[in-house]
Scaffold this motif. Structure first.
Motif: not given
Length: 137
Positions: A78-81, A83-98
């Protein structure tokens, strides 16, 4: 080449990404939102090598979509994209999945490099926003 599911609600970005991936020889299935992407994933019984999804989308966002896909099909990268910094931060902590998060706007080369790395299983580095800002990103 790879089979890739693209979930992106912005028509221009979706068309750019889909065209770029197809020109590289990948088979691409696309969806306009996370709900449709989840349906496509189930319809194809998870037969994708990679899912490339925007984070901020209507119906189901990319984080919820990723959690759902990773639970049902843990072998899919899974690769995410976003343009919003706050949304990018939401992906932190999900490194095992993303695998990683690509910041928008991105160049064709950046997109292709990230997709190639994800498909090859090369280690990803989720760059902190502070370091990205220091590097002019």
């Amino acid at each position: 080449m790879a089979r890739i599911l693209v979930a992106e609600d912005d028509d221009n970005v979706r068309q750019f990404v889909v065209r770029a991936l197809e020109l590289k020889g990948h088979e691409v299935v696309f969806a306009e939102d996370g709900g449709l992407a989840a349906e496509a994933m189930a319809e194809h019984d998870g037969a994708f090598d990679l899912m490339l999804s925007d984070i901020k989308m209507p119906v189901m966002d990319g984080i919820a979509l990723s959690l759902s896909v990773a639970a049902a099909y843990p072998e899919i990268t899974i690769l995410l994209m976003t343009g919003f910094a706050d949304q990018r931060e939401r992906a932190h902590g999900l490194e095992a999945l993303i695998y990683d998060v690509i910041p928008k706007p991105f160049s064709l080369q950046m997109l292709m490099d990230k997709v190639d790395d994800a498909l090859a299983g090369r280690p990803a580095e989720i760059v902190s926003l502070a370091r990205q800002a220091m590097n002019g990103g």
